[in-house]
Design a protein around this motif. Structure first.
Motif, short mmCIF file in Angstrom:
data_model
loop_
_atom_site.label_atom_id
_atom_site.label_comp_id
_atom_site.label_asym_id
_atom_site.label_seq_id
_atom_site.Cartn_x
_atom_site.Cartn_y
_atom_site.Cartn_z
N GLN A 106 0.84 -1.18 0.00
CA GLN A 106 0.00 0.00 0.00
C GLN A 106 0.89 1.24 0.00
O GLN A 106 1.87 1.33 0.74
CB GLN A 106 -0.91 0.00 1.23
CG GLN A 106 -2.14 0.84 1.05
CD GLN A 106 -3.11 0.79 2.22
OE1 GLN A 106 -4.03 1.59 2.25
NE2 GLN A 106 -2.92 -0.10 3.15
N TYR A 136 -8.00 9.64 1.42
CA TYR A 136 -7.24 10.37 0.43
C TYR A 136 -7.85 11.75 0.20
O TYR A 136 -9.07 11.90 0.07
CB TYR A 136 -7.24 9.62 -0.91
CG TYR A 136 -6.57 8.26 -0.88
CD1 TYR A 136 -5.33 8.09 -0.27
CD2 TYR A 136 -7.16 7.16 -1.49
CE1 TYR A 136 -4.71 6.85 -0.26
CE2 TYR A 136 -6.55 5.92 -1.49
CZ TYR A 136 -5.33 5.76 -0.86
OH TYR A 136 -4.72 4.53 -0.86
N TYR A 206 -10.99 2.39 -3.49
CA TYR A 206 -9.85 2.94 -4.22
C TYR A 206 -8.60 2.73 -3.37
O TYR A 206 -8.61 2.95 -2.15
CB TYR A 206 -10.09 4.44 -4.45
CG TYR A 206 -9.11 5.10 -5.40
CD1 TYR A 206 -9.49 5.44 -6.69
CD2 TYR A 206 -7.81 5.41 -5.01
CE1 TYR A 206 -8.61 6.06 -7.57
CE2 TYR A 206 -6.92 6.02 -5.87
CZ TYR A 206 -7.33 6.36 -7.15
OH TYR A 206 -6.46 6.96 -8.01
N LEU A 207 -7.52 2.32 -4.03
CA LEU A 207 -6.25 2.15 -3.34
C LEU A 207 -5.11 2.70 -4.18
O LEU A 207 -5.09 2.54 -5.41
CB LEU A 207 -5.96 0.65 -3.09
CG LEU A 207 -6.62 -0.03 -1.90
CD1 LEU A 207 -6.25 -1.51 -1.90
CD2 LEU A 207 -6.20 0.61 -0.58
N TRP A 208 -4.17 3.34 -3.50
CA TRP A 208 -2.87 3.64 -4.10
C TRP A 208 -1.90 2.55 -3.68
O TRP A 208 -1.77 2.24 -2.49
CB TRP A 208 -2.36 5.00 -3.62
CG TRP A 208 -2.96 6.16 -4.33
CD1 TRP A 208 -3.76 7.13 -3.81
CD2 TRP A 208 -2.79 6.49 -5.71
NE1 TRP A 208 -4.11 8.04 -4.77
CE2 TRP A 208 -3.52 7.67 -5.96
CE3 TRP A 208 -2.09 5.90 -6.77
CZ2 TRP A 208 -3.57 8.28 -7.21
CZ3 TRP A 208 -2.14 6.50 -8.01
CH2 TRP A 208 -2.88 7.68 -8.22
N LEU A 209 -1.24 1.96 -4.67
CA LEU A 209 -0.27 0.91 -4.41
C LEU A 209 1.08 1.29 -5.00
O LEU A 209 1.17 2.10 -5.92
CB LEU A 209 -0.72 -0.42 -5.03
CG LEU A 209 -2.09 -0.94 -4.63
CD1 LEU A 209 -2.40 -2.24 -5.37
CD2 LEU A 209 -2.18 -1.16 -3.13
N HIS A 353 -9.80 -8.33 0.07
CA HIS A 353 -10.83 -8.12 -0.95
C HIS A 353 -11.51 -9.45 -1.21
O HIS A 353 -10.94 -10.36 -1.81
CB HIS A 353 -10.21 -7.57 -2.23
CG HIS A 353 -11.19 -7.22 -3.28
ND1 HIS A 353 -11.08 -7.67 -4.58
CD2 HIS A 353 -12.32 -6.47 -3.24
CE1 HIS A 353 -12.07 -7.19 -5.30
NE2 HIS A 353 -12.84 -6.48 -4.51
N TRP A 362 -9.80 0.98 3.18
CA TRP A 362 -9.35 1.47 1.88
C TRP A 362 -9.29 3.00 1.90
O TRP A 362 -9.45 3.63 2.94
CB TRP A 362 -10.31 0.98 0.79
CG TRP A 362 -10.31 -0.51 0.60
CD1 TRP A 362 -10.54 -1.47 1.56
CD2 TRP A 362 -10.08 -1.22 -0.61
NE1 TRP A 362 -10.46 -2.72 1.01
CE2 TRP A 362 -10.19 -2.60 -0.32
CE3 TRP A 362 -9.81 -0.83 -1.91
CZ2 TRP A 362 -10.02 -3.59 -1.30
CZ3 TRP A 362 -9.65 -1.81 -2.88
CH2 TRP A 362 -9.75 -3.17 -2.59
N GLN A 363 -9.08 3.58 0.71
CA GLN A 363 -9.06 5.04 0.56
C GLN A 363 -8.03 5.71 1.49
O GLN A 363 -8.22 6.83 1.95
CB GLN A 363 -10.45 5.65 0.79
CG GLN A 363 -11.37 5.59 -0.40
CD GLN A 363 -12.14 4.28 -0.50
OE1 GLN A 363 -11.89 3.48 -1.41
NE2 GLN A 363 -13.06 4.04 0.41
N ALA A 367 -3.22 3.08 5.35
CA ALA A 367 -1.93 3.19 4.66
C ALA A 367 -0.81 3.58 5.63
O ALA A 367 -1.06 4.22 6.66
CB ALA A 367 -2.03 4.23 3.54
#
Length: 575
Positions: A106, A136, A206-209, A353, A362-363, A367
């Motif tokens: 993440q 986010y 939504y995810l930033w990876l 998931h 998430w979002q 993180a």
């Protein structure tokens, strides 16, 4: 009765690691906790735990892979364990624990700058909110907002059936539906459409990876920012697996993005640019395409055909031939795309998931921040293996100059530069990927041969070759006058024009015209619009994507064509 325990470490292709990992074993019994550490890539075989042993915890660390920790409860059979990235099989003779290591983590987050302005490289994606309510920045609240979405929908053509399908000898055979109505109408009324009000956060997460060298121990190797939208899974996952859409955005080599040289550790991906702003251009580009402007993430929801959208965000490389060759690597080969999808799917599986799962973590909520690790997945012990879902159908979609990343994948199986992208770490299985790659979406590809280096005839040949080269493949094309110069499609794509097809072409209204071509079997479709056809006197204020107005710059037609193309292709997508 306890048995010996074999512990194996594998990558996402189920291969043994190429170099040693640091493996720490902790056994707990009434006398306390007993720990030992070994450096190995080989299977570890432990003697049967002594009576009274209640727990085994295994920690695997490796400079090329994200650390994995699993705890196995040994008090009685069946054994329970708490990591979905692991599988455990117990027989009368032995227990085998297999731990899968991945190269995705993440992406870190950092608080929005005090005073709203910052400069230079940042430690992560900006977030808002305090403890327990972190999300986010930019899109967090937008995901909770009901949004009216309009997509193109098929209908019988007005005034009778379209011409076709046509071939070298003229019209023959059955007709096909169309999205076109009357060119003399205004804006959306030139199309058949369907509307939906969607609160995106109710339908997925939504995810930033980060993908690649993400452990911080290989700083001379690259890591990439990856945006992921994953749908909520309301029912059991089909045995065939989940669908993926890989999206290639236009080149970031513009004045809006800072330049970054291999291995892309400076000026990318969380850099604020221009200075003394809060803009993170490499982050914002995915927000714009997936959520805010192009609304791609809404399209599978509106279509009722869920898919995981994966968007690699590639840095703007410096000028020069060597840098140009590095553009889009390793995502411009079949091996590279396959490995990316395997790594993302493995991460999502371990992240939780699954059918019925929620998106509270998430979002950005869980993180990593400030050098601290990500909030761990809440331990859920189980005694049943949960294999990673398979990859079912893969779509590659590209907009504008994104064709420069997607086009090479058609003909390139292996990684282009294995010296900088070692196959053991960046390559998947090209043969397996060829069987999964079912759709290709040309979303107003840039046809300027000088800009892309791709001859239009070569593009057409490659697209048709790809379509014919695999099992039950689908090709979708949507082009505006921005990329065609308002030239009628038969002059641009002569080979495609010769194929049997149904043609819908409403009578032009001045310079406003459109044509839609459909394969009788539904394997391919193409839509072409003049610039004037995609401009309107007026538009609904609250309906997305926003129809370009005559009072606005004509260049807005380009992303709009991609948005409606994505939405329509999502409705036709295999599922």
């Amino acid at each position: 009765m306890a048995t010996d325990i074999g512990i194996s470490m594998v990558d996402v292709l189920n291969r043994p690691l190429a170099s040693d990992a640091t493996v720490t074993l902790e056994l707990e019994d009434p006398a306390g906790v007993h720990a030992s550490t070994v450096q190995t890539r080989q299977q570890i075989v432990m003697s049967a735990p002594a009576p009274g042993t209640t727990r085994l915890t295994v920690t695997v660390e490796h400079p090329d892979y994200v650390t994995q920790v699993v705890t196995v409860r040994l008090a009685s059979l069946p054994y329970y364990w708490d990591n979905r990235n692991c599988e455990l099989v117990t027989t009368a003779a032995r227990t085998d624990l297999t731990i899968t290591l991945g190269r995705v983590r993440q992406a870190p987050v950092t608080a929005e700058p005090f005073g709203g302005k910052a400069s230079g490289d940042q430690p992560g994606v900006f977030y808002r909110g305090g403890s327990g309510a972190r999300e986010y920045a930019v899109i967090g609240s937008f995901l909770r907002l009901p949004t009216k979405i309009r997509t193109l929908a098929d209908a019988a053509p007005p005034g009778g059936p379209p011409t076709g399908p046509t071939g070298p000898t003229g019209p023959t055979g059955p007709t096909a539906p169309t999205t076109l109505t009357v060119a003399g109408h205004d804006g959306w009324d030139r199309f058949t459409t369907a509307d939906a009000t969607i609160t995106l956060g109710d339908h997925g997460g939504y995810l930033w990876l980060e993908y690649g060298s993400v452990t911080g121990k290989r700083l001379k190797e690259p890591r990439f920012l990856i945006a992921v939208w994953a749908p909520a899974l309301s029912g059991p996952i089909p045995p065939e697996g989940l669908d993926y859409i890989v999206y290639y955005s236009p080149s970031t080599a513009t004045r809006d993005f800072p330049r970054s040289a291999y291995p892309y550790r400076a000026g990318y991906p969380y850099t604020v640019f221009p200075e003394k702003t809060r803009k993170q251009p490499y982050v914002d580009v995915a927000y714009r395409h997936l959520v805010l402007d192009h609304v791609y993430a809404f399209a599978p929801v509106a279509a009722g055909r869920p898919a995981i959208i994966v968007m690699p965000v590639f840095p703007a490389v410096p000028d020069g031939e060597d840098s140009r060759r590095q553009m889009w690597q390793p995502f411009n080969s079949q091996e590279g795309v396959h490995r990316l999808l395997l790594e993302v799917s493995q991460f999502l599986h371990g992240f939780g998931h699954a059918p019925g799962s929620t998106f509270g973590r998430w979002q950005g909520a869980s993180a990593p921040e400030g050098g601290l690790p990500a909030l761990p997945v809440p331990p859920v012990f189980g005694a049943v293996n949960q294999p990673r879902p398979k990859i079912r159908n893969v779509t590659l979609a590209g907009f504008s100059s994104g064709v420069s990343g997607l086009f090479p994948v058609i003909g390139r199986t292996a990684l282009a530069d294995p010296s900088r992208y070692p196959p053991l770490l960046f390559a998947g299985d090209a043969t397996a990927f060829a069987g999964l790659w079912r759709e290709l979406w040309d979303l107003d590809f840039d046809l300027n041969e000088q800009a892309t280096g791709i001859r239009r005839a070569d593009l057409e040949k490659a697209l048709l070759g790809w379509l014919r080269g695999g099992r039950d493949r689908r090709l979708r094309m949507h082009h505006s006058g921005i990329t065609t110069g308002d030239v009628r499609p038969a002059g641009l794509f002569p080979a495609l024009a010769k194929l049997p097809k149904a043609v819908s072409a409403p009578a032009a209204a001045g310079v406003a015209w459109a044509e839609e071509w459909r394969d009788p079997a539904g394997l391919w479709s193409a839509a072409f619009y003049s610039v004037a056809y995609l401009r309107a006197k007026d538009r609904p204020r609250d309906l997305q994507p926003f129809f370009p107005k005559l009072t606005e710059p004509a260049k807005g037609v380009h992303p709009f064509a991609a948005a409606i193309g994505f939405g329509h292709a999502a409705r036709l997508r295999l599922s």
